[in-house]
Design an enzyme around this catalytic site. Structure first.
Site, PDB file in Angstrom:
ATOM      1  N   GLU A 181       4.796   0.366  -5.977  1.00 12.14           N
ATOM      2  CA  GLU A 181       5.193   0.108  -4.598  1.00 12.14           C
ATOM      3  C   GLU A 181       5.769  -1.301  -4.554  1.00 12.14           C
ATOM      4  OE1 GLU A 181       3.793   1.518  -0.263  1.00 12.14           O
ATOM      5  OE2 GLU A 181       2.426   1.719  -1.903  1.00 12.14           O
TER       6      GLU A 181
ATOM      7  N   GLU B 222      -7.118  -3.796  -0.341  1.00 11.98           N
ATOM      8  CA  GLU B 222      -6.347  -3.040   0.656  1.00 11.98           C
ATOM      9  C   GLU B 222      -7.265  -2.404   1.695  1.00 11.98           C
ATOM     10  OE1 GLU B 222      -4.037   0.114  -1.070  1.00 11.98           O
ATOM     11  OE2 GLU B 222      -2.777   0.283   0.707  1.00 11.98           O
TER      12      GLU B 222
HETATM   13  C1  BGC Z   1       1.402  -0.123   1.956  1.00 11.04           C
HETATM   14  C2  BGC Z   1       0.901  -0.802   3.178  1.00 11.04           C
HETATM   15  C3  BGC Z   1       1.943  -0.549   4.212  1.00 11.04           C
HETATM   16  C4  BGC Z   1       1.874   0.915   4.513  1.00 11.04           C
HETATM   17  C5  BGC Z   1       2.668   1.381   5.661  1.00 11.04           C
HETATM   18  C6  BGC Z   1       1.345   1.341   2.251  1.00 11.04           C
HETATM   19  O1  BGC Z   1       1.633   2.126   1.196  1.00 11.04           O
HETATM   20  O2  BGC Z   1       0.732  -0.492   0.822  1.00 11.04           O
HETATM   21  O3  BGC Z   1       0.386  -2.031   2.999  1.00 11.04           O
HETATM   22  O4  BGC Z   1       1.965  -1.378   5.270  1.00 11.04           O
HETATM   23  O5  BGC Z   1       2.109   1.663   3.359  1.00 11.04           O
HETATM   24  O6  BGC Z   1       2.891   2.723   5.662  1.00 11.04           O
END
Ligand code: BGC
Length: 990
Positions: free
Chosen positions: A579, A871
């Protein structure tokens, strides 16, 4: 404003176009490293002889991860040719059959895994073109032009959210005994247009005796460019190298690395703004013969990027380098050396075989540039290397490069922030050495390897956590937990030369890790030989906090580490999984903390450029920048407004407001016009395709009325716009925004609060809930933090309600009952809850929340050994392990660390003066912990004028305060029970 001198020279000092005469150069030769390719298209012509029925293509064969039980959690260990995915065309059964062999213990080679039906018309003659498009665990199978269907063969999951099986690995064909068929024109192509050809085998015939062939298709290496040039034997006054790349690059001049940057030119929306760097090489240049060597790698330009299937070669599929060396002699004459195909040479035979930010780096130290075949470099154009398909929302087509600009980089490049040394090692299985770096971080290893045999293969894998000893993870205890890295391979391979001492330091990848696993060595390298280079765009901290509570001190450190790991060229959500994107919601809540922690004005100024680059034509702000795309709605999009504002308020920087104002204003117009329901005045963004992200990852999100969270943020945005317009002298706008702000606040209070009780009442955005009381923490936080409730009596009631929800046990949506003082808030409201309490005289509650150690709280992860912000507040719990969340479970996500700004602005009380942006004049309003649990706190904040220090200590029944105000600054002091007073520079005790 503080300005870190991060570039070795000022890119602006020279001519407007320092690249005059220089060409983008590289090579059209490609590299294929099949064991690291999770997305591709494989096709073959299949001719089945009359009387025969079947023939197959094979892919994903002999994946090294499946040939060694230490490299997978599936418990498989295959011999040669025992593992592959087989896609069979069966004319008799009128189907395409998928078989998976050797991927799990349960796989049976002869047993069909899944079949797709084939229409008669597609089988009219004996030949057919079979195409298998693979995107992270998913096969999309076509016959001719007809898509037959999708098959998920991933043993762990069906998308990029899971470890990716298959990679391309070995490919081939299979014809059963008694069958006669010809499989020809086997091709592997890039998944994304222009679908470059990566591999091709012409034709092969399978005889009636049956045949199974697997071939290894890999070839090539990462491009290295070389240029020898002569410098006159005269005194040199200055020599400046301007450089950039499509991809990432590293230049060495006469054998020495130029500059200290990593991953240059960093990520930007390259088709809009492509940054170049500038290096002072005066001291590196020799009179007479000199040589540049330039290594190129995919970086963010090519290869894997982001989590989405198909997101590959986002900007283009070929790498290129552009540079210009400007030499000024003392006698006033000049000389320049530019990239041009005529004088530069290129090879793909260098030691870096393959390098990808997500997948890792493969280095074969037996390959040497001295023995390489060098060819003339080629001029690299975008045509033919950039997709012409519209893909995602902003992946640029060739024509979208028309207005791109090459611009000087003015923010700090990622560099080595510090170097870690492994703290311990354990041999978790025979020959599997797991090193603990003692700290979760983002960067690369630097390993000294001794006494390897030439050709010996040493493998490095990286993880944030290890499998705990819980029944669910039986058999893998102590091994690296890689599920949460998902589709990113995060694995380096080093093939040794015959040198007795070798160093492996992969400069063209990046990992987020605390634990490093080394296999393939005869004995474990010594701890001192295992280093980690922490790479970050943050090059120094400007804030410090410490207190009598060691767990809070660790929380503070964790916030800093998560900022280090996620400020790498862009502000990312996380630095480890597939990501690593500039998610706006995360940054929006963290930006106030970030502006305290470091001087990030230039870094965030660059980021707001990326936000503007992908702002949509209708004014919509992106959820992610660069790259763009939006489904989140206002909380994410608001970063386009809050980030410039936080820089303005912290640094007094009106330039960032001026740069962004028009974009901000357009966004506000869009919201007013499209996402506020005319009839009800409700913010209904989720119903109108704007996006529905709310209080992300909040444990009680199921109950929350999202419209109120959106509306509260809209009010915050309006307040920012009013301040921004005022600061920029746009008085009419300021008046208009101020009116809207007042109207919206009134509407909010009328709609969402029961006046008698101050309870939150649902708006009706969710049709099931109009008028329903939603008495949870998240309902109350934003209206209090954003000063929406102006009526004092009502505000008191609302504050009491928030306190009540903190004092009682709360149940998460999944039914877990949490004790009083739990943090029942998500990404958005967690960032503001302490402020909401302190602004309303309840710092006692803020300190209680801060120091709570049970789940869910800020300190629960700390008690579980966290060295970064997680997270999820329950990314790991001792009762539930990873809670089944590993498809989205980062251990380095700064969002929940947004409490850092409260530690600075309320606990130490070093706060901005709303009337005077920047810290020339500021507010000092420390609040000692009223509960007495924390007995002292102290720290500092470095302003451009010098260091502000603040500390308090509870001693006996009273609190002592100590402050230092730097020369040229003044502060308004607000202490409990004392009249407000003005302080000037110097040390002050109270
Ligand atoms: C991210 C988040 C993000 C979110 C929003 C995730 O996969 O890691 O931090 O804000 O998606 O959809």
């Amino acid at each position: 404003m503080l300005c870190l001198a991060t570039l070795s020279c000022s890119p602006k000092a020279e001519s407007a176009d320092p690249f005059t005469g220089a060409k983008w150069i590289g090579t059209s030769e490609r590299v294929l490293y099949a064991d690291y390719l999770p997305q591709f298209i494989l096709s073959a012509d299949i001719d089945i002889a009359p009387g025969s029925a079947r023939a197959s293509v094979l892919l994903g064969g002999n994946d090294p991860r499946l040939m060694n039980a230490d490299l997978n959690i599936l418990g498989v260990e295959n011999g040669p040719d025992e593992s592959y995915v087989r896609v069979e065309l069966d004319r008799e059964k009128k189907s395409v059959n998928v078989y998976r062999t050797g991927y799990t213990k349960a796989d049976v080679p002869e047993k069909v895994f899944q079949s797709l039906a084939v229409a008669d018309s597609l089988l009219a003659d004996g030949s057919a073109k079979l195409t298998v498009q693979v995107t992270y665990n998913q096969l999309r199978i076509s016959l001719g032009d007809v898509i037959l269907g999708r098959v998920n063969v991933g043993p762990l999951g069906g998308s990029g959210d899971y470890i990716a099986y298959p990679q391309l690995a070995d490919v081939g064909w299979l014809v059963d005994e008694g069958q006669t068929a010809r499989v020809s024109n086997l091709e592997v192509r890039e998944i994304r247009g222009p679908n470059a050809l990566l591999y091709h085998i012409d034709g092969m015939t399978a005889a009636a005796s049956g045949v199974k062939v697997l071939c290894e298709p890999s070839y090539g290496g990462m491009p290295v460019l070389r240029n020898s040039f002569k410098i006159k034997k005269k005194d040199i006054e200055s020599a400046t190298l301007y450089a950039t790349a499509r991809g990432i690059y590293e230049v060495s001049l006469n054998g020495e690395k130029v500059g200290a940057d990593f991953l240059a030119p960093g990520l930007s929306q390259y088709n809009k703004h492509h940054y170049y760097q500038c290096y002072d090489v005066t001291k590196q240049l020799l009179k007479g013969k000199n040589e540049f060597l330039v290594s190129l790698a995919e970086g963010w330009w090519s290869g894997e990027l982001t989590y989405g299937s198909g997101n590959r070669n986002y900007f283009g599929d070929q790498l290129a380098f552009l540079a210009s060396l400007h030499v000024k002699y003392s006698d006033g004459s000049t000389q320049s050396v530019v990239t041009d195909p005529a004088s530069w040479r290129v090879t793909t035979d260098g030691p870096v075989v393959y390098a990808s930010l997500f997948q890792g780096q493969v280095t074969d130290a037996q390959r040497s540039l001295a023995d390489a075949k060098w060819k003339p470099a080629e001029e690299m154009v975008l045509d033919g290397h950039v997709s012409d398909e519209t893909f995602g929302q902003t992946a640029p087509r060739t024509d979208e490069y028309e207005n791109w600009q090459l611009v000087p980089q003015e923010d700090p490049s990622p560099r080595v922030f510090t170097t870690l040394t492994a703290e311990s090692v354990s041999e978790v299985r025979p020959g599997v050495y797991v090193y603990d770096m003692g700290q979760n971080f983002a960067g690369i290893p630097s390993i000294t390897l001794r006494n390897l045999k030439a050709g010996q293969q040493v493998r490095f894998r990286y993880a944030e956590v290890l499998y705990p000893d819980l029944p669910e993870y039986q058999g893998n205890e102590g091994m690296l937990m890689l599920e949460n890295i998902r589709g990113a391979m995060a694995q380096d391979l080093y093939i040794a030369s015959r040198e007795p001492v070798q160093c492996f330091e992969p400069h063209f990848t990046q990992h987020g890790y605390r634990y490093l696993e080394i296999t393939g060595v005869d004995q474990a390298p010594a701890l001192d030989d295992v280093k980690g280079l922490v790479i970050s765009s943050v090059q120094g901290f400007t804030a410090h906090y410490e207190s009598s509570n060691p767990l809070v001190n660790r929380l503070w450190d964790n916030i800093r580490w998560s900022m280090l790991g996620n400020f790498i060229s862009i502000p990312t959500d996380c630095p480890q999984r597939n990501e690593r994107m500039g998610w706006s919601g995360d940054l929006s809540v963290f930006s106030r903390t970030a502006t305290y922690l470091s001087d990030v004005d230039a870094f965030l100024t660059r980021h707001t450029q990326a936000i503007r680059d992908v702002q949509m034509p209708d004014g919509r702000m992106p959820d992610v920048a660069p790259l763009g795309g939006a489904f989140g709605g206002l909380l994410w999009g608001s970063a386009g407004i809050t980030v410039p504002y936080e820089c303005y308020r912290q640094y007094g920087d009106t330039a960032i407001l001026a740069l962004n104002y028009e974009a901000m204003d357009r966004y506000m117009d869009l919201i007013a016009e499209k996402y506020i329901e005319k009839e009800t005045g409700l913010m209904t963004q989720g119903n109108r395709g704007f996006g529905g992200l709310g209080d992300w990852l909040g444990p009680q999100n199921g109950q929350l009325d999202n419209s109120a969270i959106w509306d509260a943020y809209y009010i915050f945005d309006l307040q920012i716009m009013q301040e921004a317009a005022t600061a920029l002298g746009r008085n009419n706008d300021a008046t208009a925004y101020s009116q809207k702000l007042a109207d919206r606040k009134k509407l909010f209070v009328d709609r969402y609060f029961d006046k008698a009780t101050g309870r939150f009442t649902a708006s009706g955005y969710r049709p099931t809930k109009p008028g329903q009381i939603i008495h949870i923490q998240s309902s109350y936080v934003l209206p209090l933090a954003f000063g929406i409730i102006e009526d004092e009596a009502l505000r008191r009631k609302v504050v009491n309600n928030l306190v009540e929800t903190i004092l009682r046990p709360g149940a998460t949506d999944s039914g877990i009952v949490c004790p009083p003082y739990s943090l029942m808030t998500g990404f958005i409201t967690t960032a503001w809850i302490s402020k909401a309490l302190s602004e309303n005289g309840r710092s006692d509650m803020a300190y209680r929340l801060l120091q709570q150690t049970s789940y869910p709280s800020w300190l629960y992860p700390v008690t579980q050994g966290a060295t970064t912000i997680w997270e999820r507040l329950d990314s790991y719990t001792k009762e539930r392990g990873f809670g089944g969340n590993n498809s989205m479970n980062s251990f380095n996500h700064y969002s929940f660390g947004a409490v850092g700004q409260w530690l600075m602005s309320r606990s130490l009380g070093i706060d901005r003066d709303p009337a005077m942006p920047g810290f020339k004049h500021f507010i000092l309003r420390p609040e000692a912990d009223p509960t007495g649990q924390m007995t002292w706190a102290k720290g500092w904040y470095d302003t451009p004028y010098g260091r502000i220090e603040s500390g308090w200590k509870r001693s006996g029944g009273k609190v002592e305060y100590e402050f230092t105000i730097p020369e040229g600054c003044s502060a308004t002091l607000r202490l409990p029970g004392m009249p407000e007073q003005e302080l000037t520079a110097g040390r002050h005790l109270f």
